[in-house]
Design an enzyme around this catalytic site. Structure first.
Site, mmCIF file in Angstrom:
data_model
loop_
_atom_site.group_PDB
_atom_site.id
_atom_site.type_symbol
_atom_site.label_atom_id
_atom_site.label_comp_id
_atom_site.label_asym_id
_atom_site.label_seq_id
_atom_site.Cartn_x
_atom_site.Cartn_y
_atom_site.Cartn_z
ATOM 1 N N LYS A 114 48.968 41.128 42.317
ATOM 2 C CA LYS A 114 48.036 42.215 42.584
ATOM 3 C C LYS A 114 47.656 42.210 44.069
ATOM 4 O O LYS A 114 47.433 41.145 44.642
ATOM 5 C CB LYS A 114 46.776 41.972 41.743
ATOM 6 C CG LYS A 114 45.705 43.009 41.949
ATOM 7 C CD LYS A 114 44.410 42.599 41.263
ATOM 8 C CE LYS A 114 43.308 43.590 41.591
ATOM 9 N NZ LYS A 114 41.982 43.116 41.265
ATOM 10 N N CYS A 162 34.234 37.149 39.936
ATOM 11 C CA CYS A 162 33.923 38.239 38.995
ATOM 12 C C CYS A 162 32.432 38.538 38.969
ATOM 13 O O CYS A 162 32.011 39.538 38.411
ATOM 14 C CB CYS A 162 34.330 37.882 37.570
ATOM 15 S SG CYS A 162 36.077 37.665 37.319
ATOM 16 N N HIS A 175 41.019 35.409 39.428
ATOM 17 C CA HIS A 175 40.805 34.768 40.734
ATOM 18 C C HIS A 175 41.490 33.407 40.864
ATOM 19 O O HIS A 175 41.475 32.800 41.939
ATOM 20 C CB HIS A 175 39.299 34.656 41.019
ATOM 21 C CG HIS A 175 38.667 36.005 41.156
ATOM 22 N ND1 HIS A 175 38.131 36.684 40.086
ATOM 23 C CD2 HIS A 175 38.556 36.824 42.228
ATOM 24 C CE1 HIS A 175 37.680 37.864 40.501
ATOM 25 N NE2 HIS A 175 37.933 37.977 41.790
ATOM 26 N N CYS A 193 39.745 31.237 35.898
ATOM 27 C CA CYS A 193 39.608 32.686 35.766
ATOM 28 C C CYS A 193 40.983 33.310 36.008
ATOM 29 O O CYS A 193 41.608 33.043 37.038
ATOM 30 C CB CYS A 193 38.616 33.215 36.810
ATOM 31 S SG CYS A 193 38.793 34.988 37.076
HETATM 32 N N1 MSP Z 1 31.831 46.361 42.876
HETATM 33 C C1 MSP Z 1 32.640 46.326 41.737
HETATM 34 C C2 MSP Z 1 32.648 47.660 41.042
HETATM 35 C C3 MSP Z 1 31.311 48.155 40.614
HETATM 36 S S1 MSP Z 1 31.400 49.747 39.922
HETATM 37 C C4 MSP Z 1 29.921 50.004 39.242
HETATM 38 C C5 MSP Z 1 34.067 45.968 42.133
HETATM 39 N N2 MSP Z 1 34.395 46.161 43.405
HETATM 40 S S2 MSP Z 1 35.853 45.901 44.046
HETATM 41 O O1 MSP Z 1 35.694 46.082 45.459
HETATM 42 O O2 MSP Z 1 36.364 44.656 43.609
HETATM 43 O O3 MSP Z 1 36.728 47.062 43.546
HETATM 44 C C6 MSP Z 1 37.494 47.002 42.358
HETATM 45 C C7 MSP Z 1 38.223 48.300 42.226
HETATM 46 O O4 MSP Z 1 39.020 48.549 43.408
HETATM 47 C C8 MSP Z 1 39.221 48.386 41.101
HETATM 48 O O5 MSP Z 1 38.643 48.666 39.856
HETATM 49 C C9 MSP Z 1 40.102 49.523 41.607
HETATM 50 O O6 MSP Z 1 39.425 50.726 41.492
HETATM 51 C C10 MSP Z 1 40.237 49.160 43.067
HETATM 52 N N3 MSP Z 1 41.297 48.197 43.306
HETATM 53 C C11 MSP Z 1 41.179 47.008 43.960
HETATM 54 N N4 MSP Z 1 42.422 46.421 44.038
HETATM 55 C C12 MSP Z 1 43.338 47.210 43.442
HETATM 56 C C13 MSP Z 1 44.720 47.119 43.239
HETATM 57 N N5 MSP Z 1 45.466 46.120 43.696
HETATM 58 N N6 MSP Z 1 45.312 48.120 42.568
HETATM 59 C C14 MSP Z 1 44.617 49.185 42.089
HETATM 60 N N7 MSP Z 1 43.301 49.299 42.263
HETATM 61 C C15 MSP Z 1 42.628 48.344 42.947
HETATM 62 O O7 MSP Z 1 34.814 45.572 41.272
#
Ligand code: MSP
Length: 634
Positions: free
Chosen positions: A293, A127, A144, A141
């Site tokens: 997920k 996170c 994770h 967590c």
């Molecule tokens: N880098 C941070 C975000 C910073 S924004 C200022 C981050 N990155 S991430 O690569 O983990 O992306 C998370 C985002 O990816 C989620 O909030 C969503 O938009 C998308 N998703 C990642 N896995 C997902 C699913 N399994 N289902 C739906 N959306 C998903 O957090």
């Protein structure tokens, strides 16, 4: 004005379908707002600092910089094949962004909202933040499923607690600030407990891959304080023109995993900086595979590029927006994608489009005819289309994409019924019914025009194909094209090409089973005998409904039929000289369902349609009333 953003994605993993979903939502919404005449800026990008990235780079042989360049490029290149067209792709390693982060830190520090102190807490690397005791589940967590490290060190802190009451009031006074409501409630309930200040630095002894604090170079900036600022730096804050034009209309799209940084850290940071809060935060659920997920750490990801290769961009976009109710979780399976493509796109939409245009080519010289006095059935279709337009706008405004699409599909199915009920091929036989035929065609084509207009944000390529075939060359626009009756008579129609191919679910299987089938076939041929009564009883006769029909190339005689009996199957029938594909669709016929598959002109037929030949003409078998497809003939 609309400023729409996706999260900037971590470059510790390649793009997957979850990332694609948020980005498709943002693209669809920006296309929709543009269609409404709005000016739009759509931004996405990559988040490239922090522990996670360094660890991922260490696993490869390249430096962090080379590594982030590589993965960031993969994200940037993943979007165009999905017809995603952002106006700006931001990277947190861009010099401009880094400069803005330092300016903001200095400003917040100078006004005493940042202080130096000691902290000890449970730090989750996944996170990239300290978790509170309350957030841990069995000491781990919950996202994770790993135990956080207990870390104690001196750091800089942002006085987030100072803005807690302001934030509560702001959320309460602005019901749409966080949507859907369940997430607003979640944040308000979290805010019932006192807010802790936010640790916004990491000592360079532990992490160097970050933006140095402008007031103490022994520290780099905590990745979330750096990342959230992308939404401003991408507009050229503080004095860029885009900032003054777009910021007041900022809408962020995220999934629920990053609700807290966006609903709590970000508005309080903005408040401290003296910048107005964003307008809306749209929070969606997860794409799951089975019960879990979809995520890189769980190793169950689906790659958007592979999906596009297999199904095409429009099917992927349609599937994701149709199958997920925004805010809730949804399950992914390739069966559901195939089923959406076959039934919604190829059958319902594709059929309606190709049947209608083929008939206009054949019976109306390929031109939009003028409508005569409408009958009740025409008024009903028109009424349904107009009601759909209003419902569509309301649902799109609400991010209820699945509901907007289901409203369009109600009209599609009504229009398919309208064809069956008006039987244009019958009207075409009667010279006294020319006016009636023209009216039916006009109503159908006008319905198709408005369907193509509303579908533009979701399936832009198909919508464009439809519009070109309908002879429309204006840019789609909801402000002046969403009224009934704009299609001009005399417009030349272009012969339709299939909008979506049907995916043959049995195709792979048939191939794999081929050798065994062949042996079986030989054996059965040896046993061949005259038909006894018992054998006749073995014939599985059923009622089947023809849901799709097309001519088989190089054959004047054969039609490839897709029938429901009740499962879908392909049957090749020698009826092409007597029935056009559009006449065949919608009919209920009797089939022999348990015949050995046979290949005709390269198409495998699973059964046979029964028909009668009389005086040189062929008549398809039928039952006297409409029955459930698949009913046995006994
Ligand atoms: N880098 C941070 C975000 C910073 S924004 C200022 C981050 N990155 S991430 O690569 O983990 O992306 C998370 C985002 O990816 C989620 O909030 C969503 O938009 C998308 N998703 C990642 N896995 C997902 C699913 N399994 N289902 C739906 N959306 C998903 O957090």
């Amino acid at each position: 004005m609309t400023y729409i953003t996706t999260p900037i994605f971590y470059v510790n993993a390649q793009p997957h379908l979850g990332h694609a979903y948020s980005t498709i939502v943002a693209d669809t919404y920006s296309r929709y707002r543009r269609l409404c005449g709005d000016e739009v800026r759509f931004q996405t990008g990559t988040d490239e600092h922090g522990d996670k990235i360094v660890q991922a780079a260490e696993k490869t042989d390249v430096s962090p910089k080379e590594y982030v360049d590589q993965i960031s490029r993969m994200f940037r290149e993943a979007w165009p094949p999905l017809s995603i067209e952002p106006d700006n792709f931001i990277r947190t390693t861009d010099a401009d962004h880094m400069k803005t982060v330092q300016q903001i830190l200095q400003k917040v520090y100078d006004q005493d909202d940042i202080y130096f102190s000691e902290y000890s807490g449970h730090y989750c690397k996944g996170c990239e933040r300290f978790l509170t005791e309350k957030e841990l589940v069995d000491g781990k967590c919950p996202d994770h499923l790993t135990a956080p490290e207990v870390i104690s060190e001196q750091n800089y802190f942002f006085r987030m607690s100072k803005y807690q009451q302001w934030l509560i009031d702001h959320i309460k006074e602005n019901p749409e600030f966080i949507t859907p409501e369940r997430y607003r409630n979640e944040v308000l309930s979290f805010l019932k407990e006192p807010l802790e200040d936010l640790c916004i630095s990491r000592p360079t002894s532990r992490l160097t891959w970050g933006i140095p604090l402008p007031f103490d170079d022994r520290f780099v900036t905590y990745v979330w304080f750096d990342a959230l600022i992308n939404y401003l730096s991408g507009l050229g804050y503080p004095d860029g023109e885009n900032y003054s034009r777009f910021w007041k209309d900022a809408e962020h799209i995220i999934a629920k995993d990053i609700l807290k940084p966006h609903a709590i850290y970000w508005p309080t940071m903005l408040r401290s900086m003296g910048v107005a809060p964003y307008k809306k935060l749209h929070v969606h659920g997860y794409w799951n595979v089975g019960e879990t997920k979809m995520s890189k750490s769980l190793g169950n990801v689906v790659r958007p590029t592979e999906m596009v290769e297999e199904y095409g961009a429009d099917t992927v976009r349609y599937f994701l927006l149709r199958d997920m109710s925004f805010g809730l979780d949804s399950g992914f399976s390739s069966e559901s994608v195939v089923s959406r493509q076959n039934s919604d796109l190829a059958n319902d939409l594709g059929n309606l489009f190709s049947r209608s245009l083929t008939m206009v080519m054949k019976f109306a010289k390929g031109k939009v005819p003028g409508a005569a006095e409408p009958e009740q059935i025409d008024q009903e279709l028109k009424g349904a289309v107009i009601a759909m337009l209003a419902e569509y706008r309301q649902e799109m405004d609400n991010f209820s994409f699945n509901k907007a699409l289901s409203a369009i599909w109600k009209v599609i199915s009504l229009a398919n019924k309208y064809i069956v009920e008006n039987a244009p091929w019958e009207l075409a036989k009667d010279t006294e019914k020319t006016d009636r035929l023209s009216t039916v065609f006009y109503y159908l084509l006008e319905t198709l025009r408005l369907i193509s207009l509303t579908l533009q944000p979701v399936i832009p390529t198909t919508s464009e194909k439809m519009r070109l075939a309908l002879g429309i060359d204006q840019k789609p626009d909801l402000t002046d094209q969403a009224t009934w009756g704009l299609l001009e008579s005399g417009t030349v129609i272009h012969p339709p090409k299939a909008l979506f191919p049907r995916i043959d679910k049995g195709k792979k299987k048939t191939k794999e089973q081929h050798p065994t089938q062949k042996k079986k076939k030989q054996k059965e041929a040896e046993d061949d005998n005259l038909l006894s009564f018992d054998e006749f009883k073995k014939v599985d006769l059923r009622v089947a409904e023809i849901v799709a029909a097309e001519k088989i190339k190089k054959s004047d005689r054969l039609l490839k039929l897709t029938v429901k009996a009740p499962e879908e199957r392909t049957i090749v029938a020698g009826i092409a000289e007597f029935y056009s594909p559009e006449e065949a669709v919608g009919k209920q016929v009797i089939i022999a369902a348990n015949l050995k598959p046979a290949k005709l002109m390269g198409v495998t037929s699973h059964g046979m349609v029964l028909a009668v030949k009389d005086k040189g003409k062929l008549h398809l078998s039928a039952v006297s009333d409409v029955v459930t497809p698949g009913s046995k003939v006994s």
